[in-house]
Design an enzyme around this catalytic site. Sequence first.
Site, PDB file in Angstrom:
ATOM      1  N   GLY A 276       0.890  -1.321   0.077  1.00 55.99           N
ATOM      2  CA  GLY A 276      -0.141   0.069  -0.007  1.00 55.99           C
ATOM      3  C   GLY A 276       0.683   1.008   0.045  1.00 55.99           C
ATOM      4  N   GLY A 320       3.517  -3.223  -4.701  1.00 56.73           N
ATOM      5  CA  GLY A 320       3.250  -3.300  -6.310  1.00 56.73           C
ATOM      6  C   GLY A 320       3.073  -1.896  -6.966  1.00 56.73           C
ATOM      7  NE  ARG A 321      -1.061   2.355  -5.367  1.00 56.58           N
ATOM      8  CZ  ARG A 321      -2.367   2.699  -5.479  1.00 56.58           C
ATOM      9  NH1 ARG A 321      -2.583   3.219  -6.717  1.00 56.58           N
ATOM     10  NH2 ARG A 321      -3.320   2.040  -5.057  1.00 56.58           N
ATOM     11  NE  ARG A 362      -5.720   3.644  -9.407  1.00 58.16           N
ATOM     12  CZ  ARG A 362      -5.356   4.991  -8.583  1.00 58.16           C
ATOM     13  NH1 ARG A 362      -4.912   5.726  -9.621  1.00 58.16           N
ATOM     14  NH2 ARG A 362      -5.468   5.015  -7.608  1.00 58.16           N
ATOM     15  CB  CYS A 393     -21.023   6.249 -25.105  1.00 56.12           C
ATOM     16  SG  CYS A 393     -22.431   7.115 -25.381  1.00 56.12           S
TER      17      CYS A 393
END
Length: 466
Positions: A276, A320-321, A362, A393
């Site tokens: 995190g 990870g991020r 996101r 759309c």
Amino acid sequence: MPTSHPSGWAHADGALRGPAWLREPSDPNEIVALLWSSTAEKTDGVLSVGGLSLPDLVEQVGSPAYVLDEVDFRARARAFKDAFVGYDVFYAGKAFLSTTTVRWLDEEGLHLDVCSGGELSVAERAGFPMARVGFHGNNKTEGELVRALELGVGRIIVDSLHEIERLEQLTTELGRTARVMIRVTAGVEAHTHEYIATAHEDQKFGFSITSGDAFAAVRRVHEAPGLELRGLHSHIGSQIFDSSGFEVAARRVLALHHRVRDEIGLDMPEMDLGGGFGIAYTTQDDPRAPHQLAAELSRIVEHECRSLGIAEPRLSIEPGRAIVGPAMCTVYTVGTVKKVALDGGAQRLYVSVDGGMSDNIRTALYDADYSATLANRASSATATLSRVVGKHCEAGDIVVKDEFLPADVAPGDMVAVPGTGAYCRSMASNYNHALRPPVIAVRDGKISVVLRRETEDDLLATDVGA
């Protein structure tokens, strides 16, 4: 943040004003280095990554495209491994996974965390050592568990009593031993978006420490034949910038660790602090460097263990991020531009690109903020408040809510968005039957295709109608 609206945040009061943190740049041709991968640079307004200009890259592979900086990805992975000495560093595959990046992670000596049979298959195909794989998930199927056991996955993070029962049965039938960690919730909510804060009580993950469910799960696993309990696992959320949440969570998890030793007589050898760790999507973000995180987390665990009079377990983390997020950007081509009048006589420039919520959900899903820059040329025009939107759309099909771009941005220009490595390609969809862009790794001016661009044949392959 704008107030809510039934049609989405883009329609809410205040949505037509830029956020307080966004400042008009003195030169809209410059990039903010903190937001980009380490090899990204601009020369005469042209953005390059890994020694290759994005216009040249687009000429070779088309637009839109995810651009992965191999040098930066490897450096970030190595920085976590070097900073967290004595830890096991598990890359969280859910952020972005491919056989190429899995091989890079193996070469850099990291472990790998997967959370589905599909992610496990990528690790298997890449030849990643299964002893260094952890398998997450709150609802692993019997087939997934069988496969994990047969492959010799290093640890399975159990998340429910039903999963423990399944593992008891399967290990007996297969004659295997499962190395297990127990996912616990410490009652700590990270200071982040509600939908990605995962350690408070009212959520689907883990066993509650405060209710006693976690202790009961420990006892159940300890008594189960075929299950080897390695330790406790806690994850408090995502996009976290300080260690206060980790401190509270570690205190509660270690207190349970201590209770297990005293009441059950089991001294569990491991503990996972989760991931995190945040990255900089915009100038409002101030992420910690790996060595800072390592010093803070190690200090917290050392202090708590000393207070409890227990030995420190072997620790693991799951970035990870923080590894792949800044290592990737997305390049788009502008299709249309229009000016929209705002309150007080101001204007916003709507810049429509050839991607959108199908390649980056996101912004719509989490109200996430991103940045952007004109990537193919220099401009002497003044900076103007702009919104980068997609071609889908949906009114909420927005890639970058607020950014200052040159006022002369026009069809055919290229716009690049940094920080798109985490959860953009992995959450991409075929909404409106869009084709998912390729992931192109760049190093020393050369490209390699990590994931190819989808084709209409790919899109129609599962349509079995006449």
